[in-house]
Motif scaffolding. Structure first.
Motif, mmCIF file in Angstrom:
data_model
loop_
_atom_site.group_PDB
_atom_site.id
_atom_site.type_symbol
_atom_site.label_atom_id
_atom_site.label_comp_id
_atom_site.label_asym_id
_atom_site.label_seq_id
_atom_site.Cartn_x
_atom_site.Cartn_y
_atom_site.Cartn_z
ATOM 1 N N ILE A 63 0.841 -1.195 0.000
ATOM 2 C CA ILE A 63 0.000 0.000 0.000
ATOM 3 C C ILE A 63 0.879 1.249 0.000
ATOM 4 O O ILE A 63 1.922 1.281 0.650
ATOM 5 C CB ILE A 63 -0.984 0.036 1.187
ATOM 6 N N ALA A 64 0.466 2.238 -0.753
ATOM 7 C CA ALA A 64 1.124 3.549 -0.775
ATOM 8 C C ALA A 64 0.133 4.538 -0.179
ATOM 9 O O ALA A 64 -0.809 4.971 -0.847
ATOM 10 C CB ALA A 64 1.501 3.939 -2.202
ATOM 11 N N ASP A 65 0.326 4.888 1.087
ATOM 12 C CA ASP A 65 -0.650 5.676 1.832
ATOM 13 C C ASP A 65 -0.342 7.166 1.732
ATOM 14 O O ASP A 65 0.789 7.576 1.460
ATOM 15 C CB ASP A 65 -0.658 5.243 3.296
ATOM 16 N N ASN A 66 -1.375 7.964 1.988
ATOM 17 C CA ASN A 66 -1.238 9.413 1.942
ATOM 18 C C ASN A 66 -2.133 10.005 3.021
ATOM 19 O O ASN A 66 -3.349 10.055 2.858
ATOM 20 C CB ASN A 66 -1.648 9.933 0.553
ATOM 21 N N GLY A 67 -1.518 10.375 4.138
ATOM 22 C CA GLY A 67 -2.299 10.870 5.258
ATOM 23 C C GLY A 67 -2.600 9.823 6.314
ATOM 24 O O GLY A 67 -3.253 10.111 7.320
ATOM 25 N N ILE A 87 -0.522 -7.910 3.278
ATOM 26 C CA ILE A 87 0.381 -6.787 3.016
ATOM 27 C C ILE A 87 1.796 -7.114 3.491
ATOM 28 O O ILE A 87 2.005 -7.540 4.625
ATOM 29 C CB ILE A 87 -0.141 -5.511 3.706
ATOM 30 N N ILE A 88 2.771 -6.893 2.595
ATOM 31 C CA ILE A 88 4.166 -7.165 2.945
ATOM 32 C C ILE A 88 4.963 -5.880 3.179
ATOM 33 O O ILE A 88 6.083 -5.926 3.691
ATOM 34 C CB ILE A 88 4.859 -8.001 1.860
ATOM 35 N N GLY A 89 4.391 -4.725 2.804
ATOM 36 C CA GLY A 89 5.095 -3.465 3.010
ATOM 37 C C GLY A 89 4.236 -2.296 2.590
ATOM 38 O O GLY A 89 3.214 -2.461 1.917
ATOM 39 N N ALA A 90 4.665 -1.085 3.015
ATOM 40 C CA ALA A 90 3.863 0.103 2.739
ATOM 41 C C ALA A 90 4.763 1.329 2.677
ATOM 42 O O ALA A 90 5.915 1.305 3.128
ATOM 43 C CB ALA A 90 2.799 0.298 3.822
ATOM 44 N N THR A 91 4.219 2.394 2.115
ATOM 45 C CA THR A 91 4.846 3.704 2.189
ATOM 46 C C THR A 91 3.833 4.697 2.733
ATOM 47 O O THR A 91 2.621 4.486 2.641
ATOM 48 C CB THR A 91 5.344 4.197 0.809
ATOM 49 N N GLU A 103 2.350 8.455 16.466
ATOM 50 C CA GLU A 103 1.765 8.957 17.709
ATOM 51 C C GLU A 103 0.398 8.350 18.042
ATOM 52 O O GLU A 103 -0.012 8.401 19.207
ATOM 53 C CB GLU A 103 1.620 10.474 17.615
ATOM 54 N N GLU A 104 -0.301 7.799 17.066
ATOM 55 C CA GLU A 104 -1.678 7.370 17.313
ATOM 56 C C GLU A 104 -1.945 5.901 17.018
ATOM 57 O O GLU A 104 -2.710 5.252 17.739
ATOM 58 C CB GLU A 104 -2.647 8.216 16.463
ATOM 59 N N LEU A 105 -1.349 5.366 15.964
ATOM 60 C CA LEU A 105 -1.700 4.031 15.497
ATOM 61 C C LEU A 105 -0.760 2.977 16.072
ATOM 62 O O LEU A 105 0.390 3.268 16.400
ATOM 63 C CB LEU A 105 -1.663 3.995 13.962
ATOM 64 N N PRO A 106 -1.225 1.743 16.181
ATOM 65 C CA PRO A 106 -0.376 0.672 16.722
ATOM 66 C C PRO A 106 0.657 0.218 15.690
ATOM 67 O O PRO A 106 0.602 0.579 14.513
ATOM 68 C CB PRO A 106 -1.388 -0.444 17.015
ATOM 69 N N ALA A 107 1.587 -0.601 16.155
ATOM 70 C CA ALA A 107 2.570 -1.186 15.243
ATOM 71 C C ALA A 107 1.888 -2.225 14.356
ATOM 72 O O ALA A 107 0.934 -2.894 14.768
ATOM 73 C CB ALA A 107 3.702 -1.821 16.036
ATOM 74 N N PHE A 108 2.371 -2.334 13.116
ATOM 75 C CA PHE A 108 1.825 -3.306 12.177
ATOM 76 C C PHE A 108 2.839 -4.424 11.957
ATOM 77 O O PHE A 108 4.020 -4.303 12.305
ATOM 78 C CB PHE A 108 1.490 -2.618 10.849
ATOM 79 N N ASP A 109 2.371 -5.505 11.333
ATOM 80 C CA ASP A 109 3.236 -6.656 11.060
ATOM 81 C C ASP A 109 4.011 -6.503 9.762
ATOM 82 O O ASP A 109 4.667 -7.450 9.323
ATOM 83 C CB ASP A 109 2.399 -7.940 11.004
ATOM 84 N N PHE A 110 3.955 -5.330 9.157
ATOM 85 C CA PHE A 110 4.703 -5.070 7.928
ATOM 86 C C PHE A 110 5.415 -3.726 8.076
ATOM 87 O O PHE A 110 4.967 -2.858 8.832
ATOM 88 C CB PHE A 110 3.766 -5.043 6.706
ATOM 89 N N PRO A 111 6.526 -3.520 7.388
ATOM 90 C CA PRO A 111 7.257 -2.247 7.494
ATOM 91 C C PRO A 111 6.613 -1.162 6.651
ATOM 92 O O PRO A 111 6.032 -1.425 5.596
ATOM 93 C CB PRO A 111 8.647 -2.601 6.961
#
Length: 260
Positions: A63-67, A87-91, A103-111
């Motif tokens: 996933i390529a996230d924005n915001g 999902i194996i990775g994201a930006t 600051e708000e979201l938990p850790a995910f299992d992908f970088p």
């Protein structure tokens, strides 16, 4: 970058941000490129989040996230949580999204690679790209000349720096507000007036948020502003000002110009 991904064999599903999608470009992507596009220019924030869910329904590998919206749905939306397993990775592109992830979201299992951490992104896009486009967008959407106006810029990161510099270049009287002492000091040394938020608001003709955080301007702050003040958010999402409280207090709301 969509063309590059598809040339490499990827299947792409994409959404945009409210007000930024170009409908003709979206139509071209669907008809000529075979991209799944879930977005349109007039969508509101609620529709945008529904479109983001539809992107995740495609079971993406990357996933390529924005915001931070896709990450938020994966963490908080019951229907989307299970979709993270593929999902194996994201930006993440933006300052807002980086703040939400840290600051708000938990850790995910992908970088997740934070593109906004690169100096090229901060200088080229944030300081100069955002600085120029935000000021241009304000003048085009409001038909207001900013020269001589008293403008309060809340947030003096790379985006805030660029906006403040462009405003000053047009003749605006710029006051910078930032909760970080070193950012305030930097603005002072650049020649900007600096102030605490409560002290800056009463004289402002324009108040602009560019913080990447929730409710930098709250309900009690609106009471300090003069009639006719122009409110602008230059951040990724609409939540930097508590606009809901304005609607609750308003006797009526009317459009002045498109998007104003």
């Amino acid at each position: 970058w969509v063309e590059t991904l598809m040339a490499g064999g990827a299947q792409v599903a994409i959404t945009g941000s409210p007000g930024s999608t170009q409908d003709d470009t979206a139509a071209y992507m669907v008809s000529q490129m075979g991209v799944e596009v879930f977005s349109w220019r007039s969508e509101n924030y609620e529709e945008h989040m529904e479109n983001a869910k539809r992107v995740l329904d495609a079971h993406p590998t990357i996933i390529a996230d924005n915001g931070g919206d896709l990450h938020f749905l994966l963490a908080e939306d019951g229907d989307c949580k299970a979709l993270s397993t593929s999902i194996i990775g994201a930006t993440e592109e933006t300052t807002t999204g980086a703040n939400r992830l840290r600051e708000e979201l938990p850790a995910f299992d992908f970088p997740t690679v934070i593109i906004n951490d690169t100096m090229a992104k901060r200088i080229v896009e944030n300081r100069y790209g955002v600085g120029i486009s935000v000021v241009d967008g304000i003048m085009r959407s409001t038909n207001i000349m900013l020269g001589g106006k008293s403008v309060v810029v809340i947030g003096y990161g790379y985006c805030g720096q660029g906006i403040a510099q462009r405003l000053r270049g047009l003749g605006a009287h710029v006051t910078v507000v930032d909760s970080a002492p070193m950012a305030q000091l930097e603005a002072h040394l650049e020649g900007f007036k600096t102030e605490l938020l409560e002290g800056a608001l009463p004289d402002a003709d324009v108040v602009m948020t560019v913080t990447g955080r929730h409710h930098a301007v709250r309900k009690h702050h609106f009471e300090l502003m003069k009639d006719g003040v122009l409110l602008c958010n230059a951040g990724q999402n609409q939540f930097e000002m508590n606009i809901e409280s304005l609607y609750e207090e308003a006797d009526k709301v009317r459009p002045i110009r498109p998007n104003v």
